[in-house]
Motif scaffolding. Structure first.
Motif, PDB file in Angstrom:
ATOM      1  N   VAL A 124      76.296  46.468  36.546  1.00 58.91           N
ATOM      2  CA  VAL A 124      76.976  47.838  36.085  1.00 58.91           C
ATOM      3  C   VAL A 124      78.248  47.621  36.835  1.00 58.91           C
ATOM      4  CG1 VAL A 124      77.075  50.220  36.737  1.00 58.91           C
ATOM      5  CG2 VAL A 124      74.989  49.501  36.290  1.00 58.91           C
ATOM      6  N   ARG A 125      79.399  48.218  35.753  1.00 57.23           N
ATOM      7  CA  ARG A 125      80.800  48.088  36.177  1.00 57.23           C
ATOM      8  C   ARG A 125      81.183  49.325  36.112  1.00 57.23           C
ATOM      9  NH1 ARG A 125      82.442  43.467  32.024  1.00 57.23           N
ATOM     10  NH2 ARG A 125      80.320  43.813  31.281  1.00 57.23           N
ATOM     11  N   LEU A 238      79.908  50.840  32.554  1.00 60.27           N
ATOM     12  CA  LEU A 238      79.429  49.572  31.640  1.00 60.27           C
ATOM     13  C   LEU A 238      78.307  49.197  32.151  1.00 60.27           C
ATOM     14  CD1 LEU A 238      82.876  47.474  31.010  1.00 60.27           C
ATOM     15  CD2 LEU A 238      81.024  48.101  29.069  1.00 60.27           C
ATOM     16  N   VAL A 239      77.136  49.376  31.314  1.00 58.21           N
ATOM     17  CA  VAL A 239      75.805  48.816  31.867  1.00 58.21           C
ATOM     18  C   VAL A 239      75.486  47.738  31.065  1.00 58.21           C
ATOM     19  CG1 VAL A 239      73.432  49.651  32.171  1.00 58.21           C
ATOM     20  CG2 VAL A 239      75.093  51.131  32.159  1.00 58.21           C
ATOM     21  N   PHE A 269      85.947  48.725  26.201  1.00 59.92           N
ATOM     22  CA  PHE A 269      85.749  48.964  27.673  1.00 59.92           C
ATOM     23  C   PHE A 269      85.736  47.891  28.490  1.00 59.92           C
ATOM     24  CE2 PHE A 269      84.604  53.044  25.251  1.00 59.92           C
ATOM     25  CZ  PHE A 269      84.914  53.934  26.216  1.00 59.92           C
ATOM     26  N   VAL A 270      85.047  46.974  28.008  1.00 63.78           N
ATOM     27  CA  VAL A 270      85.277  45.658  28.806  1.00 63.78           C
ATOM     28  C   VAL A 270      86.612  45.214  29.141  1.00 63.78           C
ATOM     29  CG1 VAL A 270      84.502  43.291  28.718  1.00 63.78           C
ATOM     30  CG2 VAL A 270      83.020  44.781  27.884  1.00 63.78           C
ATOM     31  N   ASP A 271      87.437  45.340  28.209  1.00 61.06           N
ATOM     32  CA  ASP A 271      88.880  44.626  28.297  1.00 61.06           C
ATOM     33  C   ASP A 271      89.556  45.684  29.286  1.00 61.06           C
ATOM     34  OD1 ASP A 271      91.321  43.397  27.718  1.00 61.06           O
ATOM     35  OD2 ASP A 271      91.716  45.347  26.864  1.00 61.06           O
ATOM     36  N   ILE A 276      91.676  47.348  34.769  1.00 63.72           N
ATOM     37  CA  ILE A 276      91.615  48.155  35.650  1.00 63.72           C
ATOM     38  C   ILE A 276      91.427  47.351  36.979  1.00 63.72           C
ATOM     39  CG2 ILE A 276      90.130  50.046  36.884  1.00 63.72           C
ATOM     40  CD1 ILE A 276      89.639  50.933  33.946  1.00 63.72           C
ATOM     41  N   ALA A 277      90.569  46.268  37.118  1.00 64.47           N
ATOM     42  CA  ALA A 277      90.191  45.836  38.284  1.00 64.47           C
ATOM     43  C   ALA A 277      91.599  44.950  38.634  1.00 64.47           C
ATOM     44  CB  ALA A 277      89.208  45.017  38.173  1.00 64.47           C
TER      45      ALA A 277
END
Length: 294
Positions: A124-125, A238-239, A269-271, A276-277
């Motif tokens: 999970v992110r 993100l699951v 959302f992955v991008d 974000i990170a």
């Protein structure tokens, strides 16, 4: 409150994956049905395949047995054992009753879907700009935040929802494959105060420091003075799943979670999470900031 006993999100994941495999095999629905009927070749108990039946399975409007998944994969010339095991397991569990159904009087269908996703996931992110992620909350923090956002709920319902939130955290300590959690929390959420019960936030911050040491947890803080980034658009989760299963995005609002499931949409959302990170503090700097706040 109405309740849907079947976690339909599992069916959607299975159906979308079968559709992807069919299209990758270059087969239309009609061609797939013809190939499947030829494969069955009069076998006892074999399903008569038609394009509409396949469409209903792919759109999560019909169930499919594990033996039928195997037939489909043979027709699509999928030989990867990992894919076969994952899809047959998903078909088997599509109607599985989970522990959360004990709380069906207070857990809405969309929330039950999310819990089933989380229980199946291997990662999970989570980007959390305002509230500590549920998987990291203490009992008192969970109770206070649920009560604030569920004003129409009775005290017993709030308590039940807090129990559900804490029970979800068992995925982090599963004996075989603990869930890998990567959470980015905005500093604003860490500076929240409970004026009449300040110990709640202190305990919550100490909880974050504890789990930040776990090898399966990555924790970062988005500082208040960070440059504009995709996190400004709001919270999302993100699951991720093992094998061929596509990721699913959950976005929470006052009505419960909504889902993004298309591969192209999920990749947005992955991008975004990666950016974000990159904008957040490192895990070590995060622990330093939280320790200062404590």
């Amino acid at each position: 409150m109405s309740y849907q006993p079947v976690p339909t999100v599992r069916r959607r994941r299975l159906g979308s994956t079968l559709r992807k495999l069919r299209t990758e095999a270059g087969m239309t629905l009609d061609a797939a049905a013809e190939a499947l009927n030829a494969t069955a070749n009069g076998s006892p108990g074999a399903r008569h395949w038609t394009a509409p039946k396949l469409s209903r399975i792919e759109n999560a409007n019909a169930t499919i047995r594990t033996t039928e998944v195997e037939v489909l994969l043979r027709a699509y010339e999928v030989t990867d054992c990992e894919i076969r095991v994952a899809l047959e397991g998903l078909a088997k569990d599509a109607g599985k009753r989970g522990w959360w159904q004990t709380y069906r009087g207070v857990v809405a269908p969309a929330y039950a879907d999310y819990i089933s996703l989380e229980s199946d996931a291997d990662s999970v992110r989570d980007y959390a700009p305002l509230v500590i992620p549920g998987l990291l909350q203490t009992s008192e923090y969970a109770r206070e935040t649920i009560a604030a956002n569920a004003r129409a709920r009775s005290a017993s319902e709030v308590s039940a929802l807090a129990e559900v939130r804490l029970a979800r955290q068992a995925v982090l300590t599963r004996a075989d494959t603990p869930l890998r959690l990567w959470a980015v929390i905005h500093e604003t959420a860490l500076r929240r105060r409970f004026a009449d019960r300040p110990a709640i936030m202190a305990e919550q911050l100490r909880r974050l420091l504890d789990v930040a040491e776990w090898p399966t947890v990555t924790l970062q803080v988005m500082p208040i003075d960070a440059a504009p980034n995709p996190g400004d658009a709001g919270a999302f989760t993100l699951v991720g799943f093992p094998g061929p299963m596509p990721d699913v995005v959950s976005q929470e609002n006052l009505r419960g979670p909504t889902y993004v499931e298309g591969v192209d949409d999920v990749n947005v959302f992955v991008d975004a999470f990666g950016r974000i990170a990159d904008s957040a503090l490192s895990p070590d700097a995060t622990k330093g900031l939280i320790a200062d706040l404590v």
